[in-house]
Design a protein around this motif. Structure first.
Motif, PDB file in Angstrom:
ATOM      1  N   LEU A 153      47.054  53.598  40.544  1.00 51.03           N
ATOM      2  CA  LEU A 153      46.209  52.411  40.707  1.00 51.03           C
ATOM      3  C   LEU A 153      45.811  51.808  39.360  1.00 51.03           C
ATOM      4  O   LEU A 153      45.769  50.582  39.194  1.00 51.03           O
ATOM      5  CB  LEU A 153      44.963  52.801  41.498  1.00 51.03           C
ATOM      6  CG  LEU A 153      44.338  51.767  42.422  1.00 51.03           C
ATOM      7  CD1 LEU A 153      45.343  51.180  43.385  1.00 51.03           C
ATOM      8  CD2 LEU A 153      43.184  52.398  43.195  1.00 51.03           C
ATOM      9  N   GLU A 154      45.525  52.686  38.407  1.00 45.45           N
ATOM     10  CA  GLU A 154      45.117  52.201  37.081  1.00 45.45           C
ATOM     11  C   GLU A 154      46.250  51.475  36.374  1.00 45.45           C
ATOM     12  O   GLU A 154      46.034  50.507  35.660  1.00 45.45           O
ATOM     13  CB  GLU A 154      44.598  53.358  36.218  1.00 45.45           C
ATOM     14  CG  GLU A 154      43.177  53.764  36.562  1.00 45.45           C
ATOM     15  CD  GLU A 154      42.238  52.556  36.815  1.00 45.45           C
ATOM     16  OE1 GLU A 154      42.111  51.707  35.912  1.00 45.45           O
ATOM     17  OE2 GLU A 154      41.675  52.452  37.916  1.00 45.45           O
ATOM     18  N   LYS A 155      47.473  51.980  36.582  1.00 44.66           N
ATOM     19  CA  LYS A 155      48.647  51.332  35.978  1.00 44.66           C
ATOM     20  C   LYS A 155      48.816  49.916  36.535  1.00 44.66           C
ATOM     21  O   LYS A 155      49.137  48.991  35.809  1.00 44.66           O
ATOM     22  CB  LYS A 155      49.920  52.146  36.236  1.00 44.66           C
ATOM     23  CG  LYS A 155      50.103  53.280  35.260  1.00 44.66           C
ATOM     24  CD  LYS A 155      50.966  52.830  34.068  1.00 44.66           C
ATOM     25  CE  LYS A 155      51.122  53.932  33.029  1.00 44.66           C
ATOM     26  NZ  LYS A 155      50.438  53.682  31.772  1.00 44.66           N
ATOM     27  N   VAL A 156      48.620  49.778  37.855  1.00 53.61           N
ATOM     28  CA  VAL A 156      48.735  48.449  38.457  1.00 53.61           C
ATOM     29  C   VAL A 156      47.730  47.503  37.820  1.00 53.61           C
ATOM     30  O   VAL A 156      48.062  46.390  37.438  1.00 53.61           O
ATOM     31  CB  VAL A 156      48.470  48.470  39.979  1.00 53.61           C
ATOM     32  CG1 VAL A 156      48.494  47.052  40.547  1.00 53.61           C
ATOM     33  CG2 VAL A 156      49.517  49.295  40.673  1.00 53.61           C
ATOM     34  N   ARG A 157      46.493  47.968  37.709  1.00 51.72           N
ATOM     35  CA  ARG A 157      45.458  47.131  37.083  1.00 51.72           C
ATOM     36  C   ARG A 157      45.874  46.722  35.682  1.00 51.72           C
ATOM     37  O   ARG A 157      45.779  45.558  35.307  1.00 51.72           O
ATOM     38  CB  ARG A 157      44.137  47.919  36.963  1.00 51.72           C
ATOM     39  CG  ARG A 157      43.362  48.005  38.232  1.00 51.72           C
ATOM     40  CD  ARG A 157      42.039  48.714  37.931  1.00 51.72           C
ATOM     41  NE  ARG A 157      41.568  49.446  39.091  1.00 51.72           N
ATOM     42  CZ  ARG A 157      40.884  48.876  40.083  1.00 51.72           C
ATOM     43  NH1 ARG A 157      40.594  47.611  40.042  1.00 51.72           N
ATOM     44  NH2 ARG A 157      40.495  49.595  41.112  1.00 51.72           N
ATOM     45  N   GLU A 158      46.346  47.694  34.931  1.00 56.99           N
ATOM     46  CA  GLU A 158      46.733  47.436  33.540  1.00 56.99           C
ATOM     47  C   GLU A 158      47.883  46.412  33.483  1.00 56.99           C
ATOM     48  O   GLU A 158      47.801  45.412  32.775  1.00 56.99           O
ATOM     49  CB  GLU A 158      47.150  48.759  32.892  1.00 56.99           C
ATOM     50  CG  GLU A 158      47.472  48.649  31.409  1.00 56.99           C
ATOM     51  CD  GLU A 158      48.176  49.911  30.906  1.00 56.99           C
ATOM     52  OE1 GLU A 158      47.848  51.017  31.382  1.00 56.99           O
ATOM     53  OE2 GLU A 158      49.078  49.774  30.048  1.00 56.99           O
ATOM     54  N   TYR A 159      48.941  46.678  34.249  1.00 56.98           N
ATOM     55  CA  TYR A 159      50.117  45.798  34.221  1.00 56.98           C
ATOM     56  C   TYR A 159      49.770  44.395  34.733  1.00 56.98           C
ATOM     57  O   TYR A 159      50.217  43.396  34.186  1.00 56.98           O
ATOM     58  CB  TYR A 159      51.256  46.367  35.075  1.00 56.98           C
ATOM     59  CG  TYR A 159      51.872  47.637  34.541  1.00 56.98           C
ATOM     60  CD1 TYR A 159      51.913  47.900  33.175  1.00 56.98           C
ATOM     61  CD2 TYR A 159      52.438  48.572  35.413  1.00 56.98           C
ATOM     62  CE1 TYR A 159      52.486  49.067  32.702  1.00 56.98           C
ATOM     63  CE2 TYR A 159      53.021  49.736  34.941  1.00 56.98           C
ATOM     64  CZ  TYR A 159      53.040  49.985  33.589  1.00 56.98           C
ATOM     65  OH  TYR A 159      53.615  51.133  33.130  1.00 56.98           O
ATOM     66  N   ALA A 160      48.988  44.342  35.807  1.00 56.71           N
ATOM     67  CA  ALA A 160      48.671  43.039  36.397  1.00 56.71           C
ATOM     68  C   ALA A 160      47.766  42.235  35.472  1.00 56.71           C
ATOM     69  O   ALA A 160      47.964  41.040  35.285  1.00 56.71           O
ATOM     70  CB  ALA A 160      48.025  43.224  37.763  1.00 56.71           C
ATOM     71  N   HIS A 161      46.784  42.888  34.879  1.00 56.58           N
ATOM     72  CA  HIS A 161      45.866  42.169  33.988  1.00 56.58           C
ATOM     73  C   HIS A 161      46.537  41.749  32.686  1.00 56.58           C
ATOM     74  O   HIS A 161      46.097  40.810  32.028  1.00 56.58           O
ATOM     75  CB  HIS A 161      44.614  43.003  33.716  1.00 56.58           C
ATOM     76  CG  HIS A 161      43.651  42.955  34.863  1.00 56.58           C
ATOM     77  ND1 HIS A 161      42.888  44.025  35.239  1.00 56.58           N
ATOM     78  CD2 HIS A 161      43.353  41.951  35.736  1.00 56.58           C
ATOM     79  CE1 HIS A 161      42.151  43.683  36.298  1.00 56.58           C
ATOM     80  NE2 HIS A 161      42.427  42.441  36.623  1.00 56.58           N
ATOM     81  N   MET A 162      47.614  42.435  32.337  1.00 62.16           N
ATOM     82  CA  MET A 162      48.394  42.038  31.161  1.00 62.16           C
ATOM     83  C   MET A 162      48.969  40.635  31.399  1.00 62.16           C
ATOM     84  O   MET A 162      49.045  39.816  30.504  1.00 62.16           O
ATOM     85  CB  MET A 162      49.536  43.047  30.998  1.00 62.16           C
ATOM     86  CG  MET A 162      50.051  43.240  29.612  1.00 62.16           C
ATOM     87  SD  MET A 162      50.875  44.850  29.525  1.00 62.16           S
ATOM     88  CE  MET A 162      52.479  44.467  30.175  1.00 62.16           C
ATOM     89  N   ARG A 163      49.389  40.362  32.644  1.00 63.70           N
ATOM     90  CA  ARG A 163      49.973  39.067  33.006  1.00 63.70           C
ATOM     91  C   ARG A 163      48.897  38.051  33.349  1.00 63.70           C
ATOM     92  O   ARG A 163      49.089  36.861  33.196  1.00 63.70           O
ATOM     93  CB  ARG A 163      50.907  39.209  34.223  1.00 63.70           C
ATOM     94  CG  ARG A 163      52.055  40.167  34.031  1.00 63.70           C
ATOM     95  CD  ARG A 163      53.027  39.671  32.982  1.00 63.70           C
ATOM     96  NE  ARG A 163      53.876  40.779  32.542  1.00 63.70           N
ATOM     97  CZ  ARG A 163      54.487  40.815  31.373  1.00 63.70           C
ATOM     98  NH1 ARG A 163      54.339  39.809  30.528  1.00 63.70           N
ATOM     99  NH2 ARG A 163      55.224  41.832  31.038  1.00 63.70           N
ATOM    100  N   ASN A 164      47.803  38.521  33.896  1.00 62.52           N
ATOM    101  CA  ASN A 164      46.769  37.617  34.396  1.00 62.52           C
ATOM    102  C   ASN A 164      45.402  38.292  34.298  1.00 62.52           C
ATOM    103  O   ASN A 164      44.973  38.986  35.214  1.00 62.52           O
ATOM    104  CB  ASN A 164      47.108  37.258  35.853  1.00 62.52           C
ATOM    105  CG  ASN A 164      46.103  36.314  36.475  1.00 62.52           C
ATOM    106  OD1 ASN A 164      45.114  35.939  35.857  1.00 62.52           O
ATOM    107  ND2 ASN A 164      46.356  35.942  37.713  1.00 62.52           N
ATOM    108  N   PRO A 165      44.700  38.087  33.185  1.00 63.27           N
ATOM    109  CA  PRO A 165      43.428  38.781  32.939  1.00 63.27           C
ATOM    110  C   PRO A 165      42.343  38.436  33.966  1.00 63.27           C
ATOM    111  O   PRO A 165      41.410  39.212  34.165  1.00 63.27           O
ATOM    112  CB  PRO A 165      43.007  38.281  31.552  1.00 63.27           C
ATOM    113  CG  PRO A 165      44.224  37.678  30.942  1.00 63.27           C
ATOM    114  CD  PRO A 165      45.097  37.214  32.064  1.00 63.27           C
ATOM    115  N   ASP A 166      42.455  37.282  34.650  1.00 59.61           N
ATOM    116  CA  ASP A 166      41.419  36.870  35.596  1.00 59.61           C
ATOM    117  C   ASP A 166      41.670  37.357  37.017  1.00 59.61           C
ATOM    118  O   ASP A 166      40.891  37.068  37.920  1.00 59.61           O
ATOM    119  CB  ASP A 166      41.332  35.329  35.648  1.00 59.61           C
ATOM    120  CG  ASP A 166      40.989  34.758  34.292  1.00 59.61           C
ATOM    121  OD1 ASP A 166      40.210  35.419  33.563  1.00 59.61           O
ATOM    122  OD2 ASP A 166      41.500  33.674  33.950  1.00 59.61           O
ATOM    123  N   LEU A 167      42.782  38.045  37.234  1.00 57.41           N
ATOM    124  CA  LEU A 167      43.158  38.468  38.588  1.00 57.41           C
ATOM    125  C   LEU A 167      42.119  39.425  39.185  1.00 57.41           C
ATOM    126  O   LEU A 167      41.765  40.429  38.576  1.00 57.41           O
ATOM    127  CB  LEU A 167      44.526  39.166  38.530  1.00 57.41           C
ATOM    128  CG  LEU A 167      45.174  39.539  39.847  1.00 57.41           C
ATOM    129  CD1 LEU A 167      45.640  38.303  40.590  1.00 57.41           C
ATOM    130  CD2 LEU A 167      46.367  40.461  39.600  1.00 57.41           C
TER     131      LEU A 167
END
Lengths: 224, 122
Positions: free
Chosen positions: A179-193
């Motif tokens: 779950l933490e990896k998803v947060r990290e990867y997704a926020h890398m592309r979109n910090p406001d997600l």
């Protein structure tokens, strides 16, 4: 013989669609109707998620659903069972919905007496991300069995979405899903997600998602 | 096979959008016949040039304005920028991890474009 002319266009082929989408959004604002575009892969539990969401909100908001599918009406029949106005949009084999198709759908559905319309886009993480449908907010469902590297493989959809729902967290113990990896990867592309881990099946985490959506709809329909 | 079919569906959708845009431009500029359309296509735009051409040749036949029009494709190379070491590198070869410093803090600078560049018409 007529003179040959060269016309420089220098424009993305999505530009016309983007303009159409903007027009739909301002129309929706006038009508005080909120449109949510829901995207995901096939099998992410999108329909179950949608049914749960409708159950929670249908007494607060006059709700309608547009089901986009390449060629079937299974989902629309299921959703209509939840007791809200539902239509099926057939994309005629196309892998995405564009602003024009969405507008036709909205017309068919009739939005004057609706506060909330949810568009269940075609199950696919690539094409729907490229076409702005005119929705007020874009949401994406990623389910645990799909793996936590999806934001790396399909970066665009994570960029265009406002919210990411991570579904099927009830099966987390059985999958190698971080779950933490998803947060990290997704926020890398979109910090406001915004990210909401949920299980549409057990109901875990659903409150946070519903509250977010409720807030968004209220902000849209109660302000000018 | 199924994947190939699905892929082509994507290109067909793209072609319909190109045709719609050209029809609008054709009306605005009172064009009679479009003979050539130049497209800029990024290497990582997700569009396969061969498939796009097949779809184009099929779809333009159904239009009055551009039924003989040729589609020219200019490729735009995909480049990625590394925020950590400020280097730029080729995306196709190295992917999202920077070949200079190993950082994952990278983003695409160019290469996902699908632009209508110009139209030749009379």
């Amino acid at each position: 013989m007529e003179k040959v002319r060269i016309i420089e266009v220098k424009e993305s082929i999505f530009a016309d669609n983007d303009r159409e989408a903007e027009r739909i959004r301002s129309q929706l604002k006038q009508e005080k109707t909120f449109l949510l575009n829901l995207m995901s892969s096939p099998g992410s539990g999108k329909t179950t998620m949608l049914m749960r969401t409708i159950e929670e909100l249908k007494y607060e908001f006059r709700t309608g659903v547009m089901e986009a599918d390449i060629d079937s009406s299974v989902d629309a029949e299921k959703v209509a069972g939840a007791g809200v106005k539902t239509i099926q949009i057939h994309t005629g084999g196309m892998c995405h919905l564009d602003a024009g198709m969405t507008e036709q759908g909205l017309k068919e559905l009739g939005t004057e007496d609706l506060d909330l319309v949810i568009l269940e886009n075609v199950g696919n993480l690539v094409c729907p991300a490229e076409f702005d449908t005119g929705a007020v907010r874009n949401a994406m469902i990623l389910s645990v069995p799909e793996g936590h590297d999806k934001p790396l493989k399909y970066p665009l959809i994570f960029t265009v979405c406002d919210v990411l729902i991570i579904n099927k967290i009830d099966v987390l113990p059985y999958f190698d899903f971080d779950l933490e990896k998803v947060r990290e990867y997704a926020h890398m592309r979109n910090p406001d997600l915004k990210i909401f881990p949920v299980s549409a099946k057990t109901g875990e985490g659903m409150d946070a998602w519903i509250n977010w959506l409720r807030q968004q709809v209220n902000d849209w329909i109660r302000t000018d | 096979m199924e994947e190939r079919k699905a892929k082509k569906m994507h290109e067909l959708g793209i072609v319909f959008h190109i045709i719609k845009t050209i029809e609008r431009i054709g009306e605005e500029n009172r064009l009679n016949t479009v003979t050539e359309v130049t497209l800029e296509l990024g290497e990582v735009s997700g569009v396969i040039p061969g498939e796009l051409n097949d779809c184009w040749n099929w779809a333009v036949k159904k239009t009055g304005l551009m039924n003989e029009a040729k589609l020219l494709i200019e490729k735009i190379p995909a480049l990625t920028f590394c925020e950590s070491c400020k280097e730029t590198y080729g995306t196709i070869r190295h992917g999202r991890i920077c070949p200079y410093c190993g950082s994952e803090m990278t983003y695409l600078v160019q290469g996902n474009e699908i632009n209508l560049k110009e139209i030749k018409a009379c």
